[in-house]
Design an enzyme around this catalytic site. Structure first.
Site, short mmCIF file in Angstrom:
data_model
loop_
_atom_site.label_atom_id
_atom_site.label_comp_id
_atom_site.label_asym_id
_atom_site.label_seq_id
_atom_site.Cartn_x
_atom_site.Cartn_y
_atom_site.Cartn_z
N CYS A 110 53.06 -36.02 -34.47
CA CYS A 110 53.06 -36.96 -35.60
C CYS A 110 52.55 -36.24 -36.84
CB CYS A 110 52.17 -38.15 -35.26
SG CYS A 110 52.04 -39.38 -36.57
N HIS A 153 58.52 -44.58 -32.20
CA HIS A 153 57.33 -43.99 -32.81
C HIS A 153 57.13 -44.52 -34.23
CE1 HIS A 153 54.62 -40.36 -33.49
NE2 HIS A 153 54.87 -40.75 -34.73
N GLU A 154 58.20 -44.53 -35.03
CA GLU A 154 58.07 -44.97 -36.42
C GLU A 154 57.85 -46.48 -36.53
OE1 GLU A 154 57.43 -42.69 -38.48
OE2 GLU A 154 58.15 -41.07 -37.19
N HIS A 157 54.31 -47.22 -36.08
CA HIS A 157 53.53 -47.02 -37.31
C HIS A 157 53.51 -48.29 -38.16
CE1 HIS A 157 52.16 -42.92 -37.47
NE2 HIS A 157 53.37 -42.42 -37.25
#
Length: 182
Positions: A110, A153-154, A157
């Site tokens: 990351c 993953h994004e 966030h």
């Protein structure tokens, strides 16, 4: 041009915020930020440019990583040498996923985590993501393998979640035999 220092570090509390939906039309400022994100991600994956501009390699970025708590992200996926597919999606949601789970064998990384992290992060092997393009038109993206991991993953966030949250600190490779490495 974005620099490494513009990207929030994992110690920054803002990374734990749940980002808010964007409204359309997008502001000029948001469009400019998206262009900067795409430029950074593209350049960071081209070795000579990454070295020239001192960029950490990355394939995805969420607005919150720049301190902007808005639900948009960019992914620049290298499909062959210096050839990329670029994804920009606002207000993304995973609307379906595979049963099969996978993990990145070499470990997930990351741009906000400036250290090596041991352990596995189970992710769906395939996802369908729905959201909006820059003009507010609905889009649907089917992603598999590495690209599916990047979307998960994004989107994490945007919900204030870091990949490190999935790793058991006492047993970082817990249940690894249940998932397929890629």
């Amino acid at each position: 041009m974005l620099k490494n220092k513009d990207i929030l570090d994992e110690k920054d509390k803002r990374l734990r915020l749940v980002s808010k939906d964007v409204t359309f039309p997008l502001s000029k400022e948001d469009k400019k930020t998206i262009n900067l994100m795409v430029e950074y991600l593209t350049n960071s994956q081209i070795e000579r440019l990454a070295e020239k501009y001192n960029l950490r390699p990355g394939m995805g970025m969420a607005a919150i990583q720049l301190g902007i708590p808005k639900r948009y992200l960019t992914i620049v996926h290298e499909v062959s040498e210096e050839e990329f597919d670029t994804y920009i999606i606002c207000n993304p949601k995973i609307i379906s996923n595979s049963i099969e789970k996978i993990y990145v064998e070499t470990g997930e990384g990351c741009l906000s985590v400036n250290r090596e992290v041991e352990g596995i992060v189970p992710r769906y092997a395939r996802v369908t993501v729905e959201g909006y393009d820059l003009d507010g038109n609905i889009i649907r993206i089917r992603a598999r393998e590495e690209l599916a991991i990047a979307f998960q993953h994004e989107i994490d966030h945007l919900n204030g979640v870091l990949f490190t949250d999935y790793i058991d600190p006492k047993n970082p490779y817990k249940d690894e035999d249940l998932y397929r490495p890629i």
